[in-house]
Design an enzyme around this catalytic site. Structure first.
Site, PDB file in Angstrom:
ATOM      1  N   GLN A  28     -10.533   1.004   1.441  1.00 32.65           N
ATOM      2  CA  GLN A  28     -10.756  -0.002   0.432  1.00 32.65           C
ATOM      3  C   GLN A  28      -9.610  -0.647  -0.202  1.00 32.65           C
ATOM      4  OE1 GLN A  28     -11.281   3.181   0.790  1.00 32.65           O
ATOM      5  NE2 GLN A  28     -11.100   4.326  -1.239  1.00 32.65           N
ATOM      6  N   HIS A  44       2.720 -40.592  19.913  1.00 33.31           N
ATOM      7  CA  HIS A  44       3.950 -40.101  19.613  1.00 33.31           C
ATOM      8  C   HIS A  44       4.866 -41.122  19.991  1.00 33.31           C
ATOM      9  CE1 HIS A  44       1.761 -36.573  19.548  1.00 33.31           C
ATOM     10  NE2 HIS A  44       2.839 -35.899  19.282  1.00 33.31           N
ATOM     11  N   TYR A  56       0.781  -1.137  -0.012  1.00 34.14           N
ATOM     12  CA  TYR A  56       0.028  -0.094   0.046  1.00 34.14           C
ATOM     13  C   TYR A  56       0.744   1.161  -0.057  1.00 34.14           C
ATOM     14  CZ  TYR A  56      -3.546   3.396   0.719  1.00 34.14           C
ATOM     15  OH  TYR A  56      -4.167   4.626   0.845  1.00 34.14           O
ATOM     16  N   GLU A  72      10.120   5.733  16.562  1.00 35.65           N
ATOM     17  CA  GLU A  72      10.329   5.107  15.157  1.00 35.65           C
ATOM     18  C   GLU A  72      11.687   5.487  14.541  1.00 35.65           C
ATOM     19  OE1 GLU A  72       8.108   5.671  10.710  1.00 35.65           O
ATOM     20  OE2 GLU A  72       7.830   7.291  11.955  1.00 35.65           O
ATOM     21  N   HIS A  73      11.923   6.905  14.550  1.00 40.41           N
ATOM     22  CA  HIS A  73      13.299   7.473  14.283  1.00 40.41           C
ATOM     23  C   HIS A  73      13.862   7.956  15.220  1.00 40.41           C
ATOM     24  CE1 HIS A  73      10.826   7.860  10.673  1.00 40.41           C
ATOM     25  NE2 HIS A  73      11.822   7.194  10.065  1.00 40.41           N
ATOM     26  N   GLU A  81       4.359 -37.408  28.899  1.00 36.36           N
ATOM     27  CA  GLU A  81       3.305 -36.642  28.398  1.00 36.36           C
ATOM     28  C   GLU A  81       2.265 -37.338  28.093  1.00 36.36           C
ATOM     29  OE1 GLU A  81       5.581 -32.431  26.848  1.00 36.36           O
ATOM     30  OE2 GLU A  81       4.658 -34.007  25.212  1.00 36.36           O
ATOM     31  N   ASP A  92      15.121   7.788   5.054  1.00 36.19           N
ATOM     32  CA  ASP A  92      13.719   7.881   4.201  1.00 36.19           C
ATOM     33  C   ASP A  92      13.995   7.577   2.747  1.00 36.19           C
ATOM     34  OD1 ASP A  92      11.958   8.278   6.240  1.00 36.19           O
ATOM     35  OD2 ASP A  92      11.620  10.488   5.854  1.00 36.19           O
ATOM     36  N   SER A 124       3.848   9.207  11.347  1.00 30.17           N
ATOM     37  CA  SER A 124       5.345   9.377  11.625  1.00 30.17           C
ATOM     38  C   SER A 124       5.863  10.230  12.795  1.00 30.17           C
ATOM     39  CB  SER A 124       6.076  10.147  10.436  1.00 30.17           C
ATOM     40  OG  SER A 124       5.570   9.171   9.152  1.00 30.17           O
ATOM     41  N   HIS A 150       4.934  15.598   7.840  1.00 34.73           N
ATOM     42  CA  HIS A 150       4.271  14.538   7.399  1.00 34.73           C
ATOM     43  C   HIS A 150       2.697  14.561   7.583  1.00 34.73           C
ATOM     44  CE1 HIS A 150       6.628  11.158   5.791  1.00 34.73           C
ATOM     45  NE2 HIS A 150       7.583  11.514   6.549  1.00 34.73           N
ATOM     46  N   ASN A 168      -2.559   6.444   7.029  1.00 35.79           N
ATOM     47  CA  ASN A 168      -3.074   7.372   8.152  1.00 35.79           C
ATOM     48  C   ASN A 168      -4.085   6.127   9.020  1.00 35.79           C
ATOM     49  OD1 ASN A 168      -5.656   6.562   7.014  1.00 35.79           O
ATOM     50  ND2 ASN A 168      -5.902   8.347   6.027  1.00 35.79           N
ATOM     51  N   GLN A 174       9.842  15.468   9.820  1.00 34.11           N
ATOM     52  CA  GLN A 174       8.661  14.763  10.483  1.00 34.11           C
ATOM     53  C   GLN A 174       7.399  15.323  10.819  1.00 34.11           C
ATOM     54  OE1 GLN A 174       9.144  10.957  10.014  1.00 34.11           O
ATOM     55  NE2 GLN A 174      10.502  11.959   9.162  1.00 34.11           N
TER      56      GLN A 174
END
Length: 426
Positions: A186, A415, A124, A322-323, A410, A356, A233, A258, A209, A255
């Site tokens: 979607q 087994h 995406y 994140e950064h 067990e 980036d 971000s 963004h 988002n 950042q």
């Protein structure tokens, strides 16, 4: 930006909170769209594209002619820049491809693990306020190196009904031919469930988002794998008196621009740095084309003065950014104490935007504190690792007593028998 001086540790949790939004109403809206796409396929995609993107689509799939048109109009200097970035990204990620190593755990018992590319993956790529064609490089290149056989890309069309030419050129350059004009919730639904046009995939990657993030989490709960939970971000900077305040301010704003829901954080041991960075942020902000978005992000952001480097590192690890930029003396030594971060940038000449775009590391990273448990995207993100083993007669004979004893303890007689019957046959 809010300035906070010497906060007590018991206030850090509140201090370090990200911008919050009501997920209950969000989930209701997102679930309805996902259900519609699952039920109505392409018809739902066209309807939501008209509603949200104000575009009426005839063809959801990008055509060969559109790829050619993008190639014709895209500036040659940008093509060169994309090639440079792609080369560095491939170099860095190719080193992550693991060789198959066979181990003999005991005589006659061989075990090995083989990475196998996930067959069908979906990427995406947001459009919206900025077409993130750089993210195609970050996702498609490791997917190709991993051996994924089918790569599908979804991205929203512009107001003219076309996909941004840089997105199409980067897609074709990295070997992607299946590109679809659909965005938002979607698009996630289309890749998760499949439609008449968009193939169903096994794992979905890419930023977005809060609606896209919510959609990814909902389809994940229904059995479709995703890269990671991700949100807006963010960047955190640790700076001391050796930093260049103009550089720090530029990194914070890189950042903040963004989106309104982004967040930036400066932690410093210096009162002088606080004042200088605050002044630089104001000066640089005034010149930004995306000033209005950055201003809203800065409302969520903080400049924090702490007592010493130890306290700074404790706070930054608690934030799990994140950064993380280390604009300080002895940055490499101090960085050994980083345990929670998506990607770390050392020194005054390592801007976050290098990662980036073009240094080689991946920019698809955990946000919202998820760096405490998640890594950024890598070749590993696109593979399954399947284990294999082969036992010789002698190997099974040597291992049998341990297997039989454990199975009996067990209470799993079948087994135990799976080994015993072979031993008797020997």
């Amino acid at each position: 930006m809010q300035i906070i001086r010497y906060p007590e540790k018991n206030t850090w949790e509140q201090l370090l909170k990200r911008p919050a939004f009501d997920t209950r109403e969000l989930e209701y809206t997102v679930s309805a769209i996902l259900g519609d796409v699952k039920e109505n396929g392409d018809a739902a995609l066209r309807r939501y594209t008209a509603q949200f993107d104000k575009v009426t689509l005839e063809e959801i799939a990008v055509t060969a002619e559109e790829f050619e048109a993008a190639n014709a109009v895209l500036d040659e200097s940008l093509k060169t820049a994309i090639r440079t970035a792609a080369t560095n990204i491939e170099t860095f990620h190719r080193a992550q491809v693991e060789p198959v190593t066979m181990l003999e755990t005991m005589p006659g018992v061989q075990c090995w693990r083989k990475p196998v590319g996930i067959e069908k993956v979906g990427l995406y790529i947001p459009g919206g306020t900025a077409p993130l064609f750089s993210t195609i490089l970050m996702l498609a290149i490791p997917a190709r190196l991993a051996g994924c056989s089918e790569i599908v890309l979804c991205t929203p069309p512009g107001k003219n009904g076309a996909v941004h030419p840089a997105v199409l050129w980067a897609a074709r350059y990295t070997g992607i031919t299946q590109v679809f004009k659909t965005g938002g919730v979607q698009a996630i639904g289309a890749m998760a469930y499949g439609t008449e046009s968009v193939p169903k995939v096994y794992k979905i990657f890419g930023p977005g988002n809060q609606y896209v993030t919510c959609a990814k989490q909902l389809v994940n709960s229904a059995g479709v794998a995703i890269d990671m939970p991700a949100g807006p971000s963010e960047v955190a900077v640790f700076a001391d008196d050796s930093c260049v305040p103009a550089f720090v301010a530029a990194d914070l704003l890189s950042q903040a621009e963004h989106g309104a829901d982004s967040q930036v954080l400066l932690v410093t041991t210096s009162k002088t740095v606080i004042a200088a960075v605050e002044q630089e942020v104001a000066a640089q902000l005034a010149l930004l084309p995306r000033k209005e978005l950055a201003v809203k992000a800065l409302d969520n952001s903080k400049l924090v003065l702490v007592n010493d480097r130890d306290e700074a590192m404790d706070m930054l690890n608690a934030y799990a950014p994140e950064h993380l930029i280390m604009a300080c003396e002895n940055d490499e030594a101090l960085a050994t104490r980083v345990v929670n971060a998506g990607s770390v940038f050392l020194g005054n000449y390592s801007p976050e935007s290098a990662g980036d775009y073009a240094s080689g590391t991946n920019h698809t990273l955990p946000t919202n504190g998820y760096a405490t448990a998640y890594s950024g995207v890598s070749v590993d993100s696109f593979v399954k690792k399947i284990t294999f083993q082969r036992l010789s007669r002698e190997g099974l004979q040597a291992l049998a007593p341990a297997i039989e004893a454990m199975a009996a303890a067990e209470g799993l007689e079948a087994h135990r028998n799976a080994v015993s019957i072979r031993i008797k046959n020997l």
